[in-house]
Design a protein around this motif. Structure first.
Motif, short mmCIF file in Angstrom:
data_model
loop_
_atom_site.label_atom_id
_atom_site.label_comp_id
_atom_site.label_asym_id
_atom_site.label_seq_id
_atom_site.Cartn_x
_atom_site.Cartn_y
_atom_site.Cartn_z
N ALA A 410 -13.18 31.13 61.36
CA ALA A 410 -13.78 31.61 62.61
C ALA A 410 -13.82 33.13 62.66
O ALA A 410 -14.77 33.72 63.20
N HIS A 411 -12.81 33.78 62.11
CA HIS A 411 -12.75 35.24 62.15
C HIS A 411 -13.92 35.86 61.39
O HIS A 411 -14.55 36.81 61.86
N LEU A 412 -14.24 35.32 60.21
CA LEU A 412 -15.36 35.85 59.45
C LEU A 412 -16.67 35.58 60.17
O LEU A 412 -17.55 36.44 60.22
N ILE A 413 -16.83 34.39 60.72
CA ILE A 413 -18.06 34.06 61.45
C ILE A 413 -18.26 35.04 62.60
O ILE A 413 -19.36 35.60 62.78
N GLU A 414 -17.22 35.29 63.36
CA GLU A 414 -17.32 36.23 64.49
C GLU A 414 -17.68 37.63 64.01
O GLU A 414 -18.56 38.29 64.57
N ASN A 415 -17.02 38.10 62.95
CA ASN A 415 -17.29 39.44 62.43
C ASN A 415 -18.74 39.57 61.95
O ASN A 415 -19.42 40.57 62.22
N PHE A 416 -19.20 38.56 61.23
CA PHE A 416 -20.54 38.64 60.66
C PHE A 416 -21.60 38.60 61.76
O PHE A 416 -22.60 39.34 61.69
N VAL A 417 -21.38 37.78 62.76
CA VAL A 417 -22.34 37.71 63.87
C VAL A 417 -22.39 39.05 64.60
O VAL A 417 -23.48 39.57 64.92
N MET A 418 -21.25 39.66 64.87
CA MET A 418 -21.23 40.96 65.54
C MET A 418 -21.93 42.03 64.69
O MET A 418 -22.67 42.87 65.21
N THR A 419 -21.70 41.98 63.38
CA THR A 419 -22.34 42.94 62.48
C THR A 419 -23.85 42.80 62.53
O THR A 419 -24.59 43.80 62.68
N LYS A 420 -24.33 41.57 62.41
CA LYS A 420 -25.78 41.36 62.35
C LYS A 420 -26.44 41.62 63.70
O LYS A 420 -27.59 42.10 63.74
N ARG A 421 -25.78 41.35 64.80
CA ARG A 421 -26.38 41.65 66.10
C ARG A 421 -26.47 43.16 66.31
O ARG A 421 -27.44 43.66 66.90
N GLN A 422 -25.48 43.90 65.82
CA GLN A 422 -25.55 45.35 65.93
C GLN A 422 -26.69 45.89 65.06
O GLN A 422 -27.46 46.76 65.50
N GLU A 423 -26.82 45.38 63.86
CA GLU A 423 -27.92 45.82 62.98
C GLU A 423 -29.27 45.45 63.58
O GLU A 423 -30.22 46.25 63.53
N LEU A 424 -29.38 44.25 64.12
CA LEU A 424 -30.63 43.82 64.74
C LEU A 424 -31.05 44.77 65.85
O LEU A 424 -32.23 45.15 65.98
N HIS A 425 -30.09 45.21 66.64
CA HIS A 425 -30.38 46.12 67.76
C HIS A 425 -30.88 47.48 67.25
O HIS A 425 -31.92 47.98 67.71
N TYR A 426 -30.17 48.05 66.28
CA TYR A 426 -30.51 49.40 65.87
C TYR A 426 -31.67 49.45 64.88
O TYR A 426 -32.36 50.48 64.77
N MET A 427 -31.92 48.35 64.17
CA MET A 427 -33.07 48.35 63.26
C MET A 427 -34.38 48.46 64.03
O MET A 427 -35.38 48.96 63.49
N ALA A 428 -34.39 48.03 65.28
CA ALA A 428 -35.61 48.11 66.08
C ALA A 428 -36.06 49.55 66.29
O ALA A 428 -37.23 49.79 66.64
N GLU A 429 -35.17 50.52 66.08
CA GLU A 429 -35.50 51.92 66.28
C GLU A 429 -36.11 52.57 65.03
O GLU A 429 -36.57 53.71 65.10
N LEU A 430 -36.13 51.85 63.91
CA LEU A 430 -36.56 52.45 62.65
C LEU A 430 -38.03 52.15 62.36
O LEU A 430 -38.53 51.07 62.65
N SER A 431 -38.68 53.11 61.74
CA SER A 431 -40.03 52.88 61.23
C SER A 431 -39.97 52.06 59.96
O SER A 431 -38.89 51.86 59.37
N ASP A 432 -41.11 51.60 59.49
CA ASP A 432 -41.15 50.85 58.23
C ASP A 432 -40.63 51.70 57.07
O ASP A 432 -39.91 51.21 56.20
N GLU A 433 -40.98 52.96 57.07
CA GLU A 433 -40.54 53.86 55.99
C GLU A 433 -39.02 54.04 56.02
O GLU A 433 -38.36 54.06 54.97
N GLU A 434 -38.47 54.18 57.21
CA GLU A 434 -37.02 54.33 57.33
C GLU A 434 -36.29 53.05 56.95
O GLU A 434 -35.19 53.09 56.38
N THR A 435 -36.90 51.92 57.23
CA THR A 435 -36.30 50.64 56.85
C THR A 435 -36.21 50.52 55.34
O THR A 435 -35.18 50.12 54.79
N VAL A 436 -37.30 50.85 54.65
CA VAL A 436 -37.28 50.80 53.18
C VAL A 436 -36.25 51.76 52.62
O VAL A 436 -35.50 51.42 51.71
#
Length: 443
Positions: A410-436
């Motif tokens: 459960a600890h790894l599942i919780e950590n990974f979900v928090m990691t990916k939700r944070q990345e999902l939030h901040y990736m929305a601010e990047l252009s396609d070039e910045e993503t690459v």
């Protein structure tokens, strides 16, 4: 210490562990202090294995301020020292993994998660045999647009796809010769290399291992090696899932079989169809596939690869000798009967991917689950249940999947979900070039 004594020119070492994204986290240490690392280990915060793709702390993570950002204990894996041939100065690499200070394995470490799955197999008297096939791109990223690098031999750029082309391989012969020499020095069992279906795309197979931890180590170290060595030749080596919109992406296909205590392949029934155990393992993999998609496609760019008619599976199904299916049973002699899992991208953390596939297969074997009939024809046209179609949907499926809860703590599942939700939030601010730019070297 024998390796260091045999290599007196090595003055520094790197100690490195894989975080949840597969990024190497660690330290540089003078070689004269290596004995202390071997006997006492080293420490860094538990939170270091739970960084986001930028290397930032996870906001509101219980590992950071709430707990005082405590240290874990990092000890050498059984792999031991190896060279780092992509660096100019002779350097040793010592892979490490994380424990609590009292010696308990740390459940947020992806390598420990795979070890936990392996222990389940051992308790059942079984041994998985694992091999991986890793696709990657060689890319000239020196300008404003990604391009195939010029051949070190001819200086020319080959802009078309050259599937199974010897010319494409020979154009980068110096690089591949150095890569195979480095694999031998690092005990990475690199086998066949081919050119793939996109410009500058190649695949190298790593030989099967009756030790899933060794197989995952091989894949993780191979990715570090390709990325590091390519830079010495003036271009990028990237496992990014889909660097070019117009071309196929890169995958990490995984082959596996399972041996019993007498060393017999439990997937072998003497015929082409395979045993009941094979069908049970297939059923387990299919059942866990929606929840596992986040591990097979962990980044925003991953979902650009999982599109119809692009040699990456989108539907949940299995078949004999059919590369449009998510799970393929390759043709082989009965003793080599195995399962090929084709969903994962090249951008995965190999430890989590191997754990997810093997854990799902064991779920099916334990439950004696039965799969649906194998498909025939083009899987893209059969109306199969689909993998989660977006990063957000995959995060939700991973968090709630009962199959995932059987495989990972459960600890790894919780950590990974928090990691990916944070990345999902901040990736929305990047252009396609910045993503690459972000993904090209990190994954």
């Amino acid at each position: 210490m024998d390796w260091l004594h045999e290599h007196p020119d090595v003055k520094t070492i790197r100690i490195a562990a894989a975080d949840l994204n597969g990024v190497a986290r660690g330290k540089r240490v003078p070689a004269r202090f290596a004995d202390k690392i071997l006997t006492e280990g080293t420490k860094f915060p538990f939170s270091v294995l739970n960084m986001d793709i930028w290397g930032e702390d996870i906001e509101d993570s219980p590992l950071v301020f709430q707990a005082g950002d405590p240290d874990g204990l990092l000890l050498p894996t059984e792999r031991g020292f190896m060279p780092m041939p992509w660096l100019e100065a002779p350097t040793g690499l010592l892979p490490i993994w994380m424990f609590h200070l009292d010696g308990r394995p740390y459940e947020g470490d992806p390598r420990q998660a795979l070890a936990r799955v392996v222990e389940r197999y051992k308790a059942a008297g079984l041994t998985p045999v694992v091999a991986t096939e890793l696709e990657f791109f060689l890319i000239d990223d020196s300008g404003g647009q990604l391009r195939v690098p010029p051949s070190p031999r001819s200086g020319k750029r080959r802009t078309g796809a050259e599937t199974l082309s010897l010319r494409a391989l020979d154009a980068f012969d110096r690089f591949f010769t150095a890569l195979y020499d480095a694999c031998e020095a690092m005990d990475i069992p690199a086998d066949t290399a081919i050119s793939e279906a996109a410009p500058g795309q190649f695949e190298i197979n790593l030989m099967h291992q009756a030790d899933p931890l060794k197989a995952a180590d091989d894949a993780w170290l191979f990715k570090l090696l390709v990325k590091g060595l390519a830079r010495r030749y003036g271009f990028a080596g990237s496992f990014m899932a889909k660097p070019y919109e117009a071309w196929n992406g890169s995958g990490m296909h995984m082959h596996f079989s399972v041996l019993d205590e007498q060393g017999r392949n439990v997937f072998d029934n003497g015929g082409e169809e395979g045993s009941e155990a094979l069908r049970h393992a297939v059923a387990g993999c299919l059942a866990a596939m929606p929840g596992s998609t986040l591990l097979f496609a962990p980044h925003e760019n991953s979902y650009d690869r999982l599109v119809p008619n692009a040699h990456a599976p989108t539907g949940i199904g299995w078949a004999y000798e059919n590369r449009t299916s998510a799970i393929r049973i390759p043709s082989s002699g009965p003793k080599a009967r195995r399962i090929e899992h084709r969903v994962a991208g090249g951008d995965v953390n190999p430890y989590l991917t191997v754990a997810a596939v093997l854990g799902a297969a064991l779920n099916g074997i334990e439950d004696k689950a039965e799969p649906p009939p194998p498909i025939q024809g083009n899987a893209y046209e059969l109306g199969l249940e689909q993998l989660p179609g977006s990063w957000g949907a995959a995060i939700d499926a991973f968090e709630t999947s009962p199959q995932i809860k059987r495989i990972f703590p459960a600890h790894l599942i919780e950590n990974f979900v928090m990691t990916k939700r944070q990345e999902l939030h901040y990736m929305a601010e990047l252009s396609d070039e910045e993503t690459v730019e972000l993904y090209l070297d990190t994954v």
